[in-house]
Design an enzyme around this catalytic site. Sequence first.
Site, PDB file in Angstrom:
ATOM      1  N   CYS A 197      -5.812  -9.568   2.651  1.00 44.82           N
ATOM      2  CA  CYS A 197      -6.887  -8.690   3.136  1.00 44.82           C
ATOM      3  C   CYS A 197      -8.171  -9.403   3.520  1.00 44.82           C
ATOM      4  O   CYS A 197      -8.646  -9.276   4.643  1.00 44.82           O
ATOM      5  CB  CYS A 197      -7.177  -7.640   2.078  1.00 44.82           C
TER       6      CYS A 197
ATOM      7  N   VAL B 100       0.841  -1.209   0.000  1.00 49.15           N
ATOM      8  CA  VAL B 100       0.000   0.000   0.000  1.00 49.15           C
ATOM      9  C   VAL B 100       0.871   1.251   0.000  1.00 49.15           C
ATOM     10  O   VAL B 100       0.682   2.162  -0.813  1.00 49.15           O
ATOM     11  CB  VAL B 100      -0.961  -0.008   1.222  1.00 49.15           C
TER      12      VAL B 100
ATOM     13  N   GLY C  50     -14.026 -20.565  -7.370  1.00 49.73           N
ATOM     14  CA  GLY C  50     -12.623 -20.959  -7.305  1.00 49.73           C
ATOM     15  C   GLY C  50     -12.354 -21.816  -6.078  1.00 49.73           C
ATOM     16  O   GLY C  50     -13.276 -22.392  -5.502  1.00 49.73           O
TER      17      GLY C  50
HETATM   18  C1  UDX Z   1      -8.932  -7.132  -1.988  1.00 50.82           C
HETATM   19  C2  UDX Z   1      -9.981  -6.125  -2.424  1.00 50.82           C
HETATM   20  O1  UDX Z   1     -10.433  -6.457  -3.741  1.00 50.82           O
HETATM   21  C3  UDX Z   1      -9.383  -4.717  -2.437  1.00 50.82           C
HETATM   22  O2  UDX Z   1     -10.368  -3.771  -2.784  1.00 50.82           O
HETATM   23  C4  UDX Z   1      -8.848  -4.427  -1.033  1.00 50.82           C
HETATM   24  O3  UDX Z   1      -8.280  -3.136  -0.978  1.00 50.82           O
HETATM   25  C5  UDX Z   1      -7.810  -5.463  -0.647  1.00 50.82           C
HETATM   26  O4  UDX Z   1      -8.380  -6.771  -0.703  1.00 50.82           O
HETATM   27  P1  UDX Z   1      -6.896  -8.423  -3.011  1.00 50.82           P
HETATM   28  O5  UDX Z   1      -6.918  -9.167  -1.717  1.00 50.82           O
HETATM   29  O6  UDX Z   1      -5.615  -7.910  -3.532  1.00 50.82           O
HETATM   30  O7  UDX Z   1      -7.914  -7.146  -2.932  1.00 50.82           O
HETATM   31  O8  UDX Z   1      -7.437  -9.415  -4.123  1.00 50.82           O
HETATM   32  P2  UDX Z   1      -8.825  -9.686  -4.828  1.00 50.82           P
HETATM   33  O9  UDX Z   1      -8.631  -9.489  -6.266  1.00 50.82           O
HETATM   34  O10 UDX Z   1      -9.919  -8.980  -4.152  1.00 50.82           O
HETATM   35  O11 UDX Z   1      -9.022 -11.288  -4.565  1.00 50.82           O
HETATM   36  C6  UDX Z   1      -9.178 -11.749  -3.234  1.00 50.82           C
HETATM   37  C7  UDX Z   1      -9.383 -13.261  -3.295  1.00 50.82           C
HETATM   38  O12 UDX Z   1     -10.637 -13.567  -3.899  1.00 50.82           O
HETATM   39  C8  UDX Z   1      -8.319 -13.980  -4.128  1.00 50.82           C
HETATM   40  O13 UDX Z   1      -7.980 -15.202  -3.490  1.00 50.82           O
HETATM   41  C9  UDX Z   1      -9.036 -14.244  -5.445  1.00 50.82           C
HETATM   42  O14 UDX Z   1      -8.534 -15.379  -6.128  1.00 50.82           O
HETATM   43  C10 UDX Z   1     -10.463 -14.491  -4.963  1.00 50.82           C
HETATM   44  N1  UDX Z   1     -11.489 -14.229  -5.978  1.00 50.82           N
HETATM   45  C11 UDX Z   1     -11.640 -12.962  -6.457  1.00 50.82           C
HETATM   46  C12 UDX Z   1     -12.329 -15.267  -6.374  1.00 50.82           C
HETATM   47  O15 UDX Z   1     -12.185 -16.408  -5.947  1.00 50.82           O
HETATM   48  N2  UDX Z   1     -13.319 -14.998  -7.264  1.00 50.82           N
HETATM   49  C13 UDX Z   1     -13.511 -13.748  -7.779  1.00 50.82           C
HETATM   50  O16 UDX Z   1     -14.413 -13.568  -8.600  1.00 50.82           O
HETATM   51  C14 UDX Z   1     -12.641 -12.696  -7.375  1.00 50.82           C
END
Ligand code: UDX
Length: 428
Positions: free
Chosen positions: A257, A13, A250
Amino acid sequence: MGSKIAIIGTGYVGLTTGACLSHLGHTVVCADVVPEKVESLSRGEVPILEAGLDDLVHDGIAKGLLSFVLGAEHAVGDAEFIFLCLPTPQGADGAADLSFIKAAATDIGPHLQPNSVVINKSTVPVGSAGEVEKKLGRDDVFVVSNPEFLREGTAVTDFLNPDRVVIGSTDEAAAKRVAQLYVELPGETLITDPASAETIKYASNAFLATKISFVNAMAAVCEEVGADVSDVVKGMGLDQRIGNRFLIPGPGWGGSCFPKDSHALVRIAENSGYQFGLLRQVIAVNEEQFGRVANKITRFAGGTLEGKTIAVWGLTFKAATDDLRDSPALNIINRLLEVGASIHAYDPAVPDNSDARLTGIDVFTDPYEAVAGADVLAVLTEWPEFKELSFERVAEVIGTKAVVDARNLLDRDGIKDLGFEYDGIGRS
Ligand code: UDX
């Protein structure tokens, strides 16, 4: 005219925030406590995989708008805005650990300019703005909440193209000063009180995690009723009220986060008197999903993993990042290791198994070598390159032609035509 800004913490960040703010013309000094990190960043060496971040860091340094110093107290001297971008890890009881934030606030308090604004960028529990004010020990500076909504892998794009900028403050003028930093960016600016700003962040992550757990649960239903979750999600997503984003089934959600923030929000709610059963169930469904994928792999391995070799494509928690924190792939792999499987893994962002979290995993640098002789191939991270790999070649080297596609990424029909057993998430 740019402002003078200090960034405390140069992780995912802090580094992204500092580089992007210097890109917007502000003069940014970033502080960290690790000397080697400060030195390498000052040389323009970016330690994380974030599209576009290298260029912004190099530009900022070249223009003299971005620099790095050791120690927070050396960054805030003439700063008008001080961003706290420090870890707020999940504590043992699930609540967010604010010790890094409080320590930094204590360090910088005596060095702040009068009328400067300290900005909580990290995800902090509701009520933290007051905590920071106390630690600063100043009545002539302001504390503002300005949560980040950066996804790893797309953090630069997300920063420069926000849907919204959220600013929480008890002082309208201070909030407006912070809003001015983002004036060139698209998206709505929402100015509210600190508690609401802090809650927006947790609520947003919790809702996104809820969407994913919902679609993973629907995938389990689809497997029972013989529906194809890909079409179900497509049909759902055409409803503008639902939308089609964050509805991809998935192996479960992970990362630095969602797990931390979902547990923290349950604690925040319960410490305030509300039993957040819905969110507890969202977390439970996510844990179940790891087990469901492990069971699929076990089934394809003949019902037992003892002495079996499982090839795994994908170790990171999602594609386009090198982050292994709370990776669903590692959670699933550890379940397999516990019952005697050998793991041969390939991930484009993971060169070897030097990271302690990869102990017991054989990491290959070639996806076909990882598959050689394996009893099952499991795809656990949605790296686009996996779609381009040749299953003709996989068929020649794999031990048993069986694929568990935990991201519904692959060409199911093409793989079946080659004689593979195929199982996905909510589609078979
Ligand atoms: C997240 C939030 O999206 C972001 O706004 C916040 O500031 C930080 O946390 P991040 O953790 O980087 O971001 O990844 P993100 O793309 O949100 O994916 C989180 C998890 O969800 C991953 O394991 C991803 O594989 C999973 N995911 C995401 C799914 O399984 N299906 C989806 O459709 C989207």
